[in-house]
Design an enzyme around this catalytic site. Structure first.
Site, short mmCIF file in Angstrom:
data_model
loop_
_atom_site.label_atom_id
_atom_site.label_comp_id
_atom_site.label_asym_id
_atom_site.label_seq_id
_atom_site.Cartn_x
_atom_site.Cartn_y
_atom_site.Cartn_z
CE1 TYR A 191 -8.09 3.72 6.34
CE2 TYR A 191 -6.23 2.81 7.59
CZ TYR A 191 -7.57 3.13 7.50
OH TYR A 191 -8.40 2.89 8.55
CG ASP A 196 -1.86 1.11 1.33
OD1 ASP A 196 -1.88 1.95 0.42
OD2 ASP A 196 -2.60 1.18 2.33
CB SER A 197 0.80 4.34 -1.95
OG SER A 197 -0.44 4.92 -1.54
N GLY A 198 0.70 4.06 1.43
CA GLY A 198 0.76 4.88 2.63
C GLY A 198 -0.33 5.94 2.70
CG ASP A 233 -5.49 -4.92 2.54
OD1 ASP A 233 -5.15 -4.38 3.61
OD2 ASP A 233 -6.05 -4.29 1.62
CG ASP A 275 -5.08 6.59 -2.50
OD1 ASP A 275 -4.08 6.29 -1.82
OD2 ASP A 275 -6.19 6.06 -2.30
CG HIS A 298 -8.83 -19.90 14.29
ND1 HIS A 298 -9.41 -21.06 13.82
CD2 HIS A 298 -9.81 -18.95 14.29
CE1 HIS A 298 -10.69 -20.82 13.55
NE2 HIS A 298 -10.96 -19.56 13.83
#
Length: 376
Positions: free
Chosen positions: A96, A92-94, A271, A146, A340
Site C-alpha cells: 500500500y 503490512d508488506s509495504g 487496522d 501485492d 481516547h
C-alpha cells in the site's frame, strides 16, 4: 497459529473467535492500532498496554525497512524486542505504501522500484526481498507482497494487477519456505485478495486465495476512495468465498461505522490510521457521535471528554481543557485525543464481540450505527 471459531451471530455473518500465536491470544473481532515505525504515534507502550490494551498492533515493512533498517532490527532481536512490545504484531508488506508513492515508483513483473520519501534514494521491493525483510522484522503475522490498485481503476488494469498479485504470491510462498525463522517463535503468512471494485475479479481472486490454504486471509485494495457501499459489496462477495475456519482481515478500514458493518459481513481483523490521525486533528469518536473538539462550543464545557470512555483521559480531562490544548497547539492535546480514540475503537470491537456471543449483535449494531452517525 490456531483459530477457534466460538460463535456466529444469528442475524448476520458476524463471528467471535480466538487466534492463538506464540505471543498470546487475540480475541476477535479485533482492531489493530497502527504502529507504522515501531511506535503508535504519540502513545507510550505502557499507555498502549494498560489503557488501550490491544491484543495485537501493526507495523509496516516499507517504513521499517527505510528506518531504522533491517540490520538494526536484527541486531535488536526483532521488532518486539526493539520497541519493548511483548504482544502480537502484524506487518503490512509495504504494498500500500509503495502504491501511495505514485510518481516515485515503477511497477514491473520483477517487483517495484521506488524512491524513498525520506531522502530520494532508490530501492527495489520484490516478493522475495519483502519476505526476507519480514523475517527480520519478526512479526507474528506477515503479509504477502501485492499491488494495491487505485480507485477508480479501469477493468483491464485491475485484472492485470490481480494476476500479477497472484504470481507474486506464489513467489512469496516459495521464497518464504526457503527463508528460515530468525527468532524463537513462529510466523503466520496471510495472502491478499485484490480485484478493485469488480465483483467478478473479486470472486476470482478470493477463490484463488482460498485455494492457497494459508492460515489466514486478507482483503486489500478497499478503503482507497470508493463509496462505503462498494466496500461492503466487495467484502460480502469475498467473505462468502474465503474459508470460515480461517481469520479474515480487511486492510486499512476504517470509521467506527465501517468496522461494525464489515463485522456483520464476517470480517475478524481491522487496522486504520483514522483514530490516531483524526485524533491529532481534533476529531473524537464516541458512542454518541463525533466531536470536533476545536469548535468554540466546547470552550466552557467542563464535562468529561467521554463519561463512558474506557481510558483514564476520558474522565480526567474536560472538553474545555482539551479544546484549550488544541487551540494552544500543545502536543498533549494530540496525545489525549489519540488515547481516547484508540480506547474507543478497542471498546467498540470488544462490545461487538460481547453482543455476538450474546446473540444480539444485529439490533445492537443498528442502534450504534445510528448513534455514531451524529455530529455533536
Amino acid at each position: 497459529m490456531q483459530f477457534k471459531l466460538q460463535h456466529t451471530d444469528p442475524g448476520s455473518k458476524a463471528r467471535a473467535a480466538e487466534m492463538i500465536t506464540d505471543h498470546g491470544s487475540i480475541k476477535t473481532p479485533i482492531f489493530m492500532p497502527v504502529g507504522t515505525v515501531a511506535s503508535v504515534k504519540g502513545v507510550h507502550q505502557r499507555e498502549l498496554r494498560e489503557e488501550i490494551d490491544p491484543d495485537i498492533i501493526l507495523g509496516n515493512t516499507y517504513h521499517l525497512y527505510l528506518r531504522p533498517k533491517p540490520e538494526i532490527l536484527q541486531q535488536a532481536g526483532g521488532l518486539h524486542a526493539f520497541m519493548g512490545w511483548d504482544r502480537n504484531i502484524l506487518t503490512d508488506s509495504g504494498g500500500y505504501q509503495v502504491y501511495s508513492l505514485s510518481g516515485n515508483r515503477k511497477i514491473r513483473e520483477e517487483g517495484v522500484k521506488f524512491k524513498s520519501h525520506i531522502d530520494g534514494s532508490t530501492h527495489m521491493f520484490t516478493p522475495e526481498r519483502v519476505m526476507e525483510i519480514q523475517r527480520i522484522i519478526g512479526a507474528d503475522i506477515i503479509m504477502a507482497f501485492d499491488e494495491c490498485t487505485p480507485y477508480p481503476c479501469d477493468y483491464k488494469y485491475a485484472e492485470r494487477s490481480m494476476h500479477m498479485t497472484h504470481r507474486w504470491l506464489e513467489r512469496c510462498i516459495t521464497h518464504l519456505e526457503k527463508t528460515p525463522l530468525l527468532y524463537d517463535y513462529s510466523q503466520t503468512f496471510f495472502p491478499i485478495v485484490q480485484g478493485s471494485t469488480y465483483k467478478d475479479l473479486r470472486k476470482q481472486s478470493a477463490e484463488y486465495i482460498a485455494g492457497v490454504g494459508a492460515e489466514g486471509n486478507a482483503i486489500g485494495g478497499l478503503s482507497v476512495g470508493e463509496p462505503a457501499e462498494e466496500m461492503y459489496g466487495m467484502t460480502e462477495v469475498v467473505c462468502d468465498i474465503l474459508p470460515e475456519d480461517k481469520p479474515r482481515y480487511l486492510m486499512g478500514v476504517g470509521t467506527p461505522i465501517n468496522l461494525l458493518e464489515n463485522i456483520a459481513l464476517g470480517i475478524d481483523m481491522f487496522d486504520c490510521v483514522m483514530p490516531t490521525r483524526n485524533g491529532r486533528n481534533g476529531m473524537l469518536f464516541t458512542a454518541e457521535g463525533t466531536i470536533n473538539i476545536k469548535n468554540k462550543k466546547w470552550e466552557n464545557d467542563f464535562s468529561a471528554i467521554d463519561e463512558h470512555g474506557p481510558t483514564f483521559v476520558d474522565k480526567e480531562y474536560s472538553k474545555a481543557y482539551l479544546r484549550h490544548l488544541f487551540v494552544a497547539n500543545e502536543y498533549l492535546g494530540k496525545q489525549i485525543a489519540t488515547i481516547h480514540n484508540l480506547g474507543f475503537y478497542l471498546w467498540l470491537v470488544r462490545e461487538a464481540r460481547n453482543h455476538i456471543l450474546a446473540g444480539d449483535f444485529t439490533p445492537w449494531k443498528a442502534k450504534m450505527v445510528k448513534q455514531m452517525d451524529k455530529r455533536l
